[in-house]
Design a protein around this motif. Structure first.
Motif, PDB file in Angstrom:
ATOM      1  N   GLY A  97     -65.155  10.196  11.648  1.00  0.00           N
ATOM      2  CA  GLY A  97     -65.082  11.369  10.774  1.00  0.00           C
ATOM      3  C   GLY A  97     -63.919  12.276  11.145  1.00  0.00           C
ATOM      4  N   ALA A  98     -63.090  12.639  10.153  1.00  0.00           N
ATOM      5  CA  ALA A  98     -61.896  13.431  10.467  1.00  0.00           C
ATOM      6  C   ALA A  98     -61.429  14.234   9.274  1.00  0.00           C
ATOM      7  N   TRP A  99     -60.624  15.251   9.582  1.00  0.00           N
ATOM      8  CA  TRP A  99     -59.969  16.084   8.577  1.00  0.00           C
ATOM      9  C   TRP A  99     -58.638  15.461   8.173  1.00  0.00           C
ATOM     10  N   ILE A 100     -58.241  15.654   6.916  1.00  0.00           N
ATOM     11  CA  ILE A 100     -56.896  15.333   6.444  1.00  0.00           C
ATOM     12  C   ILE A 100     -56.150  16.661   6.345  1.00  0.00           C
ATOM     13  N   VAL A 101     -55.013  16.780   7.054  1.00  0.00           N
ATOM     14  CA  VAL A 101     -54.396  18.090   7.273  1.00  0.00           C
ATOM     15  C   VAL A 101     -52.902  18.036   6.956  1.00  0.00           C
ATOM     16  N   LYS A 102     -52.388  19.121   6.338  1.00  0.00           N
ATOM     17  CA  LYS A 102     -50.952  19.278   6.085  1.00  0.00           C
ATOM     18  C   LYS A 102     -50.367  20.172   7.167  1.00  0.00           C
ATOM     19  N   ASN A 103     -49.340  19.668   7.850  1.00  0.00           N
ATOM     20  CA  ASN A 103     -48.658  20.447   8.870  1.00  0.00           C
ATOM     21  C   ASN A 103     -47.462  21.171   8.237  1.00  0.00           C
ATOM     22  N   SER A 104     -46.788  21.993   9.034  1.00  0.00           N
ATOM     23  CA  SER A 104     -45.659  22.785   8.526  1.00  0.00           C
ATOM     24  C   SER A 104     -44.342  22.359   9.153  1.00  0.00           C
ATOM     25  N   TRP A 105     -44.281  21.123   9.663  1.00  0.00           N
ATOM     26  CA  TRP A 105     -43.088  20.682  10.389  1.00  0.00           C
ATOM     27  C   TRP A 105     -42.202  19.758   9.563  1.00  0.00           C
ATOM     28  N   GLY A 106     -42.370  19.740   8.259  1.00  0.00           N
ATOM     29  CA  GLY A 106     -41.497  18.960   7.406  1.00  0.00           C
ATOM     30  C   GLY A 106     -42.010  17.568   7.122  1.00  0.00           C
ATOM     31  N   ASN A 107     -41.340  16.871   6.188  1.00  0.00           N
ATOM     32  CA  ASN A 107     -41.799  15.566   5.723  1.00  0.00           C
ATOM     33  C   ASN A 107     -41.454  14.427   6.668  1.00  0.00           C
ATOM     34  N   ASN A 108     -40.600  14.674   7.647  1.00  0.00           N
ATOM     35  CA  ASN A 108     -40.229  13.619   8.590  1.00  0.00           C
ATOM     36  C   ASN A 108     -41.193  13.508   9.763  1.00  0.00           C
ATOM     37  N   TRP A 109     -42.136  14.429   9.843  1.00  0.00           N
ATOM     38  CA  TRP A 109     -43.143  14.394  10.905  1.00  0.00           C
ATOM     39  C   TRP A 109     -44.417  13.774  10.345  1.00  0.00           C
ATOM     40  N   GLY A 110     -45.222  13.150  11.193  1.00  0.00           N
ATOM     41  CA  GLY A 110     -46.523  12.641  10.770  1.00  0.00           C
ATOM     42  C   GLY A 110     -46.415  11.513   9.768  1.00  0.00           C
ATOM     43  N   GLY A 111     -47.353  11.458   8.827  1.00  0.00           N
ATOM     44  CA  GLY A 111     -47.371  10.402   7.827  1.00  0.00           C
ATOM     45  C   GLY A 111     -47.931  10.886   6.516  1.00  0.00           C
ATOM     46  N   PRO A 112     -48.073   9.991   5.526  1.00  0.00           N
ATOM     47  CA  PRO A 112     -48.621  10.386   4.216  1.00  0.00           C
ATOM     48  C   PRO A 112     -50.122  10.604   4.255  1.00  0.00           C
ATOM     49  N   CYS A 113     -50.856   9.847   5.082  1.00  0.00           N
ATOM     50  CA  CYS A 113     -52.301  10.026   5.268  1.00  0.00           C
ATOM     51  C   CYS A 113     -53.045  10.083   3.930  1.00  0.00           C
ATOM     52  N   CYS A 114     -52.800   9.120   3.069  1.00  0.00           N
ATOM     53  CA  CYS A 114     -53.458   8.983   1.762  1.00  0.00           C
ATOM     54  C   CYS A 114     -52.853   9.870   0.686  1.00  0.00           C
ATOM     55  N   TYR A 115     -51.788  10.639   1.014  1.00  0.00           N
ATOM     56  CA  TYR A 115     -51.183  11.528   0.028  1.00  0.00           C
ATOM     57  C   TYR A 115     -49.849  10.963  -0.432  1.00  0.00           C
ATOM     58  N   GLY A 116     -49.890   9.886  -1.211  1.00  0.00           N
ATOM     59  CA  GLY A 116     -48.678   9.288  -1.741  1.00  0.00           C
ATOM     60  C   GLY A 116     -47.819   8.688  -0.651  1.00  0.00           C
ATOM     61  N   THR A 117     -46.505   8.947  -0.707  1.00  0.00           N
ATOM     62  CA  THR A 117     -45.565   8.375   0.259  1.00  0.00           C
ATOM     63  C   THR A 117     -44.908   9.443   1.122  1.00  0.00           C
ATOM     64  N   GLU A 118     -45.194  10.696   0.871  1.00  0.00           N
ATOM     65  CA  GLU A 118     -44.527  11.787   1.583  1.00  0.00           C
ATOM     66  C   GLU A 118     -45.213  12.068   2.911  1.00  0.00           C
ATOM     67  N   GLY A 119     -44.414  12.231   3.975  1.00  0.00           N
ATOM     68  CA  GLY A 119     -44.968  12.545   5.287  1.00  0.00           C
ATOM     69  C   GLY A 119     -45.338  14.006   5.419  1.00  0.00           C
ATOM     70  N   GLY A 120     -45.634  14.399   6.666  1.00  0.00           N
ATOM     71  CA  GLY A 120     -45.996  15.786   6.930  1.00  0.00           C
ATOM     72  C   GLY A 120     -47.478  16.015   7.108  1.00  0.00           C
ATOM     73  N   TYR A 121     -48.304  14.960   6.944  1.00  0.00           N
ATOM     74  CA  TYR A 121     -49.755  15.074   7.068  1.00  0.00           C
ATOM     75  C   TYR A 121     -50.237  14.421   8.371  1.00  0.00           C
ATOM     76  N   PHE A 122     -51.454  14.785   8.786  1.00  0.00           N
ATOM     77  CA  PHE A 122     -52.098  14.102   9.908  1.00  0.00           C
ATOM     78  C   PHE A 122     -53.605  14.104   9.701  1.00  0.00           C
ATOM     79  N   THR A 123     -54.278  13.193  10.368  1.00  0.00           N
ATOM     80  CA  THR A 123     -55.741  13.180  10.393  1.00  0.00           C
ATOM     81  C   THR A 123     -56.181  13.459  11.813  1.00  0.00           C
ATOM     82  N   ILE A 124     -57.246  14.247  11.950  1.00  0.00           N
ATOM     83  CA  ILE A 124     -57.714  14.664  13.262  1.00  0.00           C
ATOM     84  C   ILE A 124     -59.227  14.753  13.257  1.00  0.00           C
ATOM     85  N   ALA A 125     -59.845  14.342  14.333  1.00  0.00           N
ATOM     86  CA  ALA A 125     -61.304  14.262  14.433  1.00  0.00           C
ATOM     87  C   ALA A 125     -61.960  15.619  14.220  1.00  0.00           C
ATOM     88  N   TYR A 126     -63.135  15.605  13.578  1.00  0.00           N
ATOM     89  CA  TYR A 126     -63.951  16.814  13.470  1.00  0.00           C
ATOM     90  C   TYR A 126     -64.165  17.403  14.866  1.00  0.00           C
TER      91      TYR A 126
END
Length: 540
Positions: A97-126
């Protein structure tokens, strides 16, 4: 603003937050509570611990989106992010179980995490990294108001609060001196607890600790969350430049004994802040500025206006299949009764794509007929009657949609016409672009159609509006028309509807036998899972 200069600062506002509510403070809200707010109101702002020179800081900074993060430490939060979703099935080092989260560090960080092809997202445990601490959400907002002004003294916003010993009730009064003729529309303030009762008042006079000459009031409000709130005046109040007014807010908390928010930083507006335990008599308060504000429009003067209309924005219409933008413009100074000459209508012109984008100034009896090798450069795409409004809007088609491969600009101008042939005033040209917001372009043959609400046709028009919408599944729907103040003027459809396209025709004069006044209206489509709205202009 020095205390001896004025009792308020005024500023224009754009995309405006009207109601922001707090879910939790330093103790993280529970998973179930955060889920409920996500499902009801949308994305949730939250703080988290992002590391501080430790191994977790390195892991978080180097995260590539390929797995779900987990961190069991209890350090204090030091970073802000936006929770946009959750997935109970995601597996991580601490379980599932985890949250799907948008970070503020730009599209080159993290991954799409189910949000199309654009990066900037991460998943993290509850429960990881203090996710859910200092969480809040936006309850209400409004679009850009080119005539908007905010009267306030609290430059830093709410940083503390005051009250009376043993009482959860406090009354605050703030004096404002309008810098120009204004129309008062809302009273805004912070709360720091669940509130049982909030009342707001606008007075014209204040002397010897007592208020008089009540101009407006809105009573018996309550809020389940602390936060920033805005209460609309059912009848706006017109005030004159330099004529002081007094905004009063009564707050009764559920339990917290310091109900009245204040700002202790910056210069205090001398002689502008007063407190009372009952509202019967107010005493001066010198501990800072009370966080009470008044939102206003430059109506009825409309601010600075000129002979020619001025385009304010050319914006994509959200939640449509592309092809349309909304053009908004400020009126001509001759758009008022007894003006000489008097503007009676506006025409909106689109520059043809076939010609080179060199915007020359030219005019004729009908409009800005700049000519090119293939004929007239400008073509008329709509007309709106002049009715003395400060601003007007028209939904109109673009030449093409923008996409990931490039921006397709379309140029527009607006002309203000009088009753005399050849007498008109031309705006400067401005540009905008449309986007297929629903992603219909490139859709596979087996994909499901997304729910949509199209712009009514004709728009503007006098009647017989064709309103088309589509449903992705069989659902309960409600299709209604609202005026610009949020009052429902027509119920077009309510009940069960099958998946697929639908069409409804609406005539503003048929349902009640009374013709609606010309102006801006909103068509809203509501289903069990989403709401969509488009604008409609009724002509005389």
């Amino acid at each position: 603003v020095p205390a001896n200069v004025a009792c308020n600062t005024s500023c224009p506002y754009s995309k405006t937050l009207l109601d922001w509510r707090i879910i939790s403070t330093d103790q993280a809200a529970s998973v179930d509570v955060l889920k409920a707010y996500l499902q009801t109101y949308g994305p949730v702002y939250t703080a988290m611990y992002a590391g501080n020179g430790d191994a977790w800081a390195t892991e978080f900074q180097d995260y590539d989106g390929s797995y779900t993060l987990y961190y069991g430490g209890l350090q204090l939060s030091n970073h802000a992010v936006m929770i946009v979703g959750f997935d109970d099935d995601l597996v991580h080092a601490g379980g599932q179980g985890a949250w799907i989260v948008k970070n503020s560090w730009g599209n080159n960080w993290g991954g799409p995490c189910c949000y199309g092809t654009e990066g900037g997202y991460f998943t993290i445990a509850y429960g990881s990294a203090r996710m859910g601490s200092w969480s809040s959400f936006i309850y209400d907002w409004q679009d850009y108001d080119p005539n908007g002004t905010l009267l306030y003294n609290d430059e830093a916003g709410c940083v503390g609060s005051v009250g009376y010993a043993g009482s959860p009730t406090c009354w605050g009064l703030v004096k404002f001196v309008p810098p120009e003729d204004l129309r008062l529309e809302r009273v805004e303030f912070w709360t720091l607890d669940i509130t049982e009762d909030v009342d707001v008042y606008i007075y014209d006079d204040f002397s010897g600790g007592s208020t008089s000459n009540l101009l407006a009031s809105e009573l018996n409000h309550s809020f389940e969350n602390a936060g920033y709130h805005s209460i609309e005046l059912s009848t706006p109040v017109d005030v004159s430049s330099g004529d002081d007014i007094y905004a009063v807010v009564k707050v009764r908390n559920e339990s917290y004994f310091y109900p009245m928010p204040n700002d202790i930083f910056g210069p205090q507006a001398a002689g502008c802040n007063y407190l009372s335990p009952t509202g019967a008599s107010f005493s001066p308060w010198s501990g800072g500025d009370l966080c009470i504000r008044v939102r206003a429009s430059e109506d009825p003067s409309c601010g600075s206006i000129f002979e020619e209309p001025g385009i304010l924005d050319v914006l994509d219409i959200p939640s449509d299949n592309g092809g349309y933008v909304e053009v908004t413009w400020k009126r001509s100074i001759y758009d008022q009764e007894e003006a000489t000459p008097e503007v009676t209508r506006y025409k909106v012109w689109r520059r043809r794509k076939e010609t080179l984008p060199i915007l020359l100034t030219a005019g004729s009896i009908d409009g800005p007929f700049e000519h090119g090798e293939s004929g007239p450069v400008w073509e008329m795409v709509g007309m709106v009657p002049a009715i003395g409004e400060c601003c007007y809007a028209l939904n109109t088609a673009t030449e093409c949609d923008s996409s990931a491969s490039g921006t397709c600009w379309t140029y527009f101008c607006v002309t203000a016409h009088t009753g005399s042939a050849g007498e008109h005033y031309d705006s400067a040209a401005d540009r905008g672009y449309s986007v297929d917001n629903l992603g219909m372009l490139g859709r596979g043959p087996g994909d499901q159609i997304t729910t949509y609400l199209s712009v009514p046709q004709p728009n503007p028009g006098e009647g017989g509006f064709a309103i088309e919408f589509g449903l992705s599944r069989s659902d309960w729907v409600q299709l209604e028309v609202y005026d610009i103040r949020g009052r429902r003027v027509a119920a077009l459809l309510e009940g069960h509807a099958e998946a697929g396209p639908h069409s409804v025709t609406w005539d503003p004069g048929n349902s009640s036998g009374l013709r609606l006044s010309p102006g801006l209206y909103f068509v809203r489509l509501l289903t069990t899972s989403e709401a969509r709205a488009v604008k409609l202009i009724v002509m005389d």
